[in-house]
Design a protein around this motif. Structure first.
Motif, PDB file in Angstrom:
ATOM      1  N   SER A  57      57.914  44.102  43.158  1.00 13.91           N
ATOM      2  CA  SER A  57      58.595  42.921  42.596  1.00 13.91           C
ATOM      3  C   SER A  57      58.086  42.723  41.177  1.00 13.91           C
ATOM      4  N   LYS A  75      63.280  39.459  42.877  1.00 14.24           N
ATOM      5  CA  LYS A  75      63.529  39.933  44.232  1.00 14.24           C
ATOM      6  C   LYS A  75      62.832  41.272  44.456  1.00 14.24           C
ATOM      7  N   THR A  99      62.070  44.909  45.669  1.00  8.90           N
ATOM      8  CA  THR A  99      62.888  46.104  45.917  1.00  8.90           C
ATOM      9  C   THR A  99      62.101  47.068  46.802  1.00  8.90           C
ATOM     10  N   GLN A 100      62.829  47.761  47.631  1.00  9.56           N
ATOM     11  CA  GLN A 100      62.209  48.685  48.578  1.00  9.56           C
ATOM     12  C   GLN A 100      62.747  50.096  48.333  1.00  9.56           C
ATOM     13  N   THR A 101      61.849  51.023  48.240  1.00  6.10           N
ATOM     14  CA  THR A 101      62.236  52.430  48.093  1.00  6.10           C
ATOM     15  C   THR A 101      61.537  53.253  49.173  1.00  6.10           C
ATOM     16  N   SER A 144      65.513  56.453  46.149  1.00  6.03           N
ATOM     17  CA  SER A 144      65.032  56.280  44.782  1.00  6.03           C
ATOM     18  C   SER A 144      65.624  57.382  43.914  1.00  6.03           C
ATOM     19  N   ILE A 169      68.260  52.444  42.535  1.00  4.59           N
ATOM     20  CA  ILE A 169      68.043  52.458  43.973  1.00  4.59           C
ATOM     21  C   ILE A 169      69.412  52.519  44.628  1.00  4.59           C
TER      22      ILE A 169
END
Length: 455
Positions: A111, A116, A118-120, A315, A320
Motif C-alpha cells: 500500500s 488501497k 494491492t496484492q500480487t 504482476s 496488475i
C-alpha cells in the motif's frame, strides 16, 4: 557445416587429451613369481578358493557356528551398512544428470501513502540443469561406482575373515581338548607311578629323591591341566565374541575326526585380482582416485547451466492483471573460473599424489597377497611332512618309556631315565596334536589368502 564438425572434433580430442573423459583400465598383470617359484600353478582347476566353505569345513557343529556368525556378527553387519551407504551415494551421483525442479510460490501485499492495498502473486515452477560437457558429473558418478564396488569388497573381506576366524578358533578348541585329554591321562599314569615308586622305596629298591622327583613331575602336569582349562575358557570366549554372544560353552567335535581336502591348487597369480577382496578393494581405491583426478582437471573448464521457470502471475511490471497470466522464461549461463586457477592447480596436484599413493597401495596389496599364499602353503606342506615323522617318534618313545619302567622295576635303571622317557613321550604327544592343528591352520590360512568364502 564442415568447419563446425572439424572444430567439434578438435575440441573433443583436446578435452580427451586432458584426461577428463578417460576411463580407468583394470590391471591385468601381476608381478612375476607372485606366489614364489616353488608354488606357481598352471591352471585353476581344483582351486581351493573356489570351494564353498561348507565343502572345506565339513564338521556339522562348525558349519552351524559359521552360519550363526554370518547372521549375527556385528562387524559383518556394519560392512553391509557400508554397502547401503555407497549405493545411496551412487544413486545421488546418477540423479545429478537430471534437471532439478522446485516450486517457489510468492505473494506480496503493498500500500502506498494509505491507499488501497494491492496484492500480487506468482506461482512458478523453476528448473535447472547442468550440461555435463566437461565430465565433472560423469567422473563423480564413476568415482561413486568405484566406491560402491570397494564397499562390496570390504564386506567380502570381512566375511572371509569371519569364516576363517571362526574355523581357526574352533580348531584351536579341538587342539586344546586333545591336549587336555592327553594331560589328564598322563596325570593319572604319573599318580600311579608315584605310588609305585613310594612302594619301591618302602621295599628298599628306591630312594626318597626318586619319590620327590616323581611327585614334582606329577604336580607340574596337574598345573598344566589347569592352564589348559583356562586357555579353553579364553578361546570359548573369543568364539562367543565372533558370534556376538555372551560367554558360553561351545559344542564341538574331536580333532581326530576332522578331514580336509588332500588335493588342491592355488590357481594362477592373476586370479588374485578376482579372488582376494582386499586386492580388489585396493584396485577400486585406485580407480576412485583416478576419477577424482579427472574431476580436478574438469574444474579448469567452465560450467554451463540451463535454467528456467514457468507458472502463473498477476504482476506484469507496473500493472496488475486479474486473473493471472501464464509466464515462462529460460536462461543459459556459462561460468568460467578466473581467479581460482591457483587453487585448482593445487587440487589437481593433490589428486595426482593421492592417485599415486593408491597405485602404490594396490601394488603392495598384490605383494602381500603373494607372500601370504606362500607362507600358508609352506606351513601346510611342512606340517603335512612332519606328521609321519611324529608318528615314528611316538612309537619309539612309547617303547622307550615302557622299557625304562620295566627296567626300573627290576632295578636295572634309575628313576631319572624313567622320568626323562615319560616327559619326552608327553611332550611328543602334545607336539603331535599341535602339528595337526598347524596343518589345519595352514589350510585355513591358504583358503583366506586366496580369497575363499565368497558368496
Amino acid at each position: 557445416m564442415k568447419i563446425k564438425i572439424i572444430i567439434s572434433t578438435v575440441a573433443a580430442l583436446a578435452l580427451s587429451s586432458c584426461g577428463i573423459y578417460t576411463t580407468y583400465k583394470p590391471a591385468t598383470e601381476v608381478p612375476d613369481d607372485l606366489y614364489g617359484r616353488e608354488v606357481a600353478a598352471a591352471d585353476t582347476s581344483g582351486n581351493i578358493s573356489n570351494l564353498n566353505w561348507r565343502e572345506l569345513f565339513t564338521d556339522p557343529q562348525l558349519q552351524a557356528l559359521i552360519e550363526q556368525g554370518l547372521q549375527s556378527n556385528t562387524d559383518l553387519q556394519s560392512a553391509r551398512l557400508r554397502v547401503e551407504e555407497a549405493e545411496a551415494t551412487l544413486m545421488s551421483a546418477r540423479l545429478a544428470y537430471l534437471p532439478s525442479f522446485a516450486l517457489a510460490p510468492q505473494g506480496t501485499v503493498s500500500s502506498f501513502d494509505g491507499g488501497k492495498a494491492t496484492q500480487t502473486y506468482s506461482i512458478p515452477v523453476t528448473a535447472s540443469w547442468e550440461l555435463d560437457i566437461f565430465g565433472r558429473i560423469r567422473n563423480a558418478k564413476r568415482q561413486a561406482k568405484a566406491l560402491l564396488e570397494q564397499s562390496h569388497d570390504y564386506r567380502q573381506a570381512v566375511r572371509t575373515q569371519l569364516i576363517s576366524g571362526i574355523a581357526n578358533t574352533y580348531y584351536t578348541l579341538l587342539m586344546l581338548d586333545e591336549q587336555l585329554a592327553i594331560s589328564i591321562q598322563t596325570e593319572k599314569s604319573w599318580k600311579e607311578t608315584v605310588e609305585s615308586t613310594r612302594a619301591l622305596m618302602d621295599a628298599g629298591l628306591a630312594n626318597d629323591a626318586a619319590v620327590s622327583q616323581m611327585e614334582a613331575t606329577y604336580y607340574s602336569i596337574s598345573t598344566s591341566i589347569l592352564d589348559l582349562r583356562e586357555q579353553i575358557n579364553q578361546v570359548e570366549n573369543s568364539l562367543s565374541l565372533l558370534l556376538a554372544e555372551t560367554p558360553h560353552d561351545i559344542e564341538r567335535g574331536k580333532l581326530s575326526g576332522q578331514s580336509l581336502p588332500e588335493h588342491f591348487a592355488v590357481g594362477i597369480p592373476v586370479q588374485m585380482l578376482a579372488g582376494r577382496p582386499d586386492v580388489r578393494s585396493a584396485e577400486h581405491a585406485l580407480e576412485s582416485a583416478f576419477y577424482v583426478t579427472n574431476q580436478a582437471r574438469s574444474a579448469f573448464y567452465p560450467s554451463i547451466m540451463l535454467s528456467g521457470s514457468a507458472g502463473w502471475t498477476n504482476s506484469a511490471g507496473s500493472m496488475i492483471v486479474n486473473p493471472g497470466k501464464f509466464l515462462a522464461s529460460a536462461i543459459g549461463s556459462l561460468t568460467q573460473p578466473l581467479f581460482n586457477r591457483g587453487a585448482n592447480i593445487a587440487q589437481l596436484k593433490i589428486a595426482k599424489a593421492q592417485q599415486e599413493e593408491a597405485r602404490l597401495a594396490f601394488q603392495q596389496s598384490l605383494l602381500n597377497a603373494g607372500s601370504e599364499v606362500n607362507d600358508a602353503l609352506m606351513k601346510y606342506q611342512t606340517a603335512k611332512e612332519k606328521s609321519d615323522l611324529y608318528e615314528k617318534q611316538l612309537t619309539a618313545l612309547e617303547k622307550a618309556s615302557e622299557s625304562t619302567s620295566l627296567l626300573m622295576t627290576y632295578g636295572n635303571t634309575t628313576y631319572l631315565e624313567v622320568l626323562t622317557a615319560r616327559q619326552s613321550l608327553l611332550s611328543a604327544r602334545l607336539t603331535q596334536v599341535a602339528n595337526r592343528f598347524a596343518e589345519i591352520q595352514g589350510m585355513i590360512s591358504l583358503y583366506q589368502a586366496l580369497g575363499g568364502g565368497r558368496d
